[in-house]
Enzyme design. Structure first.
Site, short mmCIF file in Angstrom:
data_model
loop_
_atom_site.label_atom_id
_atom_site.label_comp_id
_atom_site.label_asym_id
_atom_site.label_seq_id
_atom_site.Cartn_x
_atom_site.Cartn_y
_atom_site.Cartn_z
N ASP A 70 30.72 -58.69 36.89
CA ASP A 70 31.59 -57.50 36.83
C ASP A 70 30.85 -56.16 36.82
O ASP A 70 31.43 -55.13 37.11
CB ASP A 70 32.49 -57.57 35.60
N ASP B 253 30.09 -54.34 34.34
CA ASP B 253 30.88 -53.44 33.50
C ASP B 253 30.28 -53.30 32.10
O ASP B 253 30.98 -53.01 31.13
CB ASP B 253 32.32 -53.95 33.40
#
Ligand code: F6P
Length: 323
Positions: free
Chosen positions: A128, A130
């Site tokens: 991801d 993130d």
């Protein structure tokens, strides 16, 4: 320090094996014993562990997935579960651990450190991208290349049939994979969880493209979009516009597998070596990140406190080029 442990936790990502290999080999080189902990925190609680030698990690740098297996462990989220895990580490004389995973795995490592004094270093392993404290996570580069290749294939058939395709990519809480993939794949629009989706505005974008001579178009949808999944969004567009000839492709877990790119292998290798040296320097409660091409150490909490990756300028690039 004589013995350390390494585990992979949470959703797997391509390059985790390269990270495990690096931790094992860097540890052995420093005369440490390295224990592989299977199935993430669940294996830690259950004592699913084995000593790994330099040769145990031969032939895995090119392999996706994780030879240690991975899990999302509910038991570890409770204090009693963590107490059992700490007890097992003591039984095995493991003095420090390297956790390869996402921010959820880091929260676990942080709790183990604060509640039980277990020395730990985190490596960012998630497709991801993130996680705060690092510009790149292990697996992201491979995942975006996989998704881009899928979009290239979709484009061929979309163009042949003059269709609009909605392509769903992973990222339950983060639109970073979708933004990068949309730009790389030359998509017309991207829908991300960080920006409320406006179906009439999406229809207008498609109309503008159509009026400008486009006969097929691609909309990348992040898994976590607020307007629903790609099927639901395609249906809403069909119900409220002239665009009925749509198709949906969900790339899904294809993005999590496959041989890691050179970028992910090198990133994982550098991070694994740095994690071992950090443990030997007496560091704990930290994660290894990459910043301006250099390995950096920062608090584990940076992972979740500074996790936003939303870059409006990427959406602007897509808007300008998707016309
Ligand atoms: O966090 C990595 C990730 O692949 C996300 O992009 C995705 O939303 C999620 O994991 C899927 O989880 P699972 O493999 O448990 O379905």
């Amino acid at each position: 320090m004589n013995r350390i442990g390494v585990l992979t936790s949470g959703g797997d990502s391509p390059g985790m094996n390269a990270a495990v290999r690096a931790v094992v080999r860097a540890g052995v080189e420093k005369n440490l014993e390295v224990v592989g902990i299977h199935r993430g925190y669940q294996g830690m609680i259950d004592g699913e562990m084995e000593l790994l030698a330099a040769r145990s990690v031969s032939g895995i740098i090119n392999r996706g997935g994780t030879i240690l297996h991975s899990a999302r462990c509910m038991e570890f989220m409770k204090p009693e579960g963590r107490a059992r895990a700490a007890e097992k580490l003591r039984e095995w004389n493991i003095e420090g651990i390297v956790v390869v995973g996402g921010d959820g795995s880091y929260r676990g490592a942080h709790a183990l450190y604060t509640e039980h004094g277990i020395t730990c270093i985190g490596l960012p392993g998630t497709i991801d991208n993130d996680i705060g404290g690092t510009e790149y996570t292990i697996g992201f580069d491979t995942a975006i290349n996989t998704a881009m290749e899928a979009i290239d294939r979709v484009r061929d058939t979309a163009a042949s049939h003059d269709r609009i395709f909605f392509v769903e990519v992973m990222g339950r809480h983060s639109g970073y994979i979708s933004m990068i993939t949309a730009i790389a794949g030359g998509a017309e629009e991207v829908l991300v969880p960080e920006r409320p989706t406006d179906i009439p505005a999406l229809v207008e974008t498609l109309r503008t493209g159509h009026a400008g001579g486009k006969t097929s178009m691609i909309v990348v949808v992040a898994e976590g979009d607020d307007a629903g999944n790609a099927f639901e969004i395609a249906q809403k567009v069909a119900e409220t516009s002239e665009f009925k000839n749509t198709r949906v492709t969900i790339i899904g877990h294809l993005q999590r597998g496959g041989s890691p790119t050179a970028f992910d292998r090198v990133l994982a290798s550098r991070m694994g070596v740095r994690a071992v040296s950090a443990l030997l320097e007496g560091e704990s409660g930290k994660m290894v990140g990459i910043h301006n091409q250099e390995m950096v150490l920062c608090p584990l909490s940076d992972a979740w406190e500074n996790r936003t990756r939303f870059k409006p300028e990427l959406l602007e690039v897509l808007r300008v080029l998707g016309t």
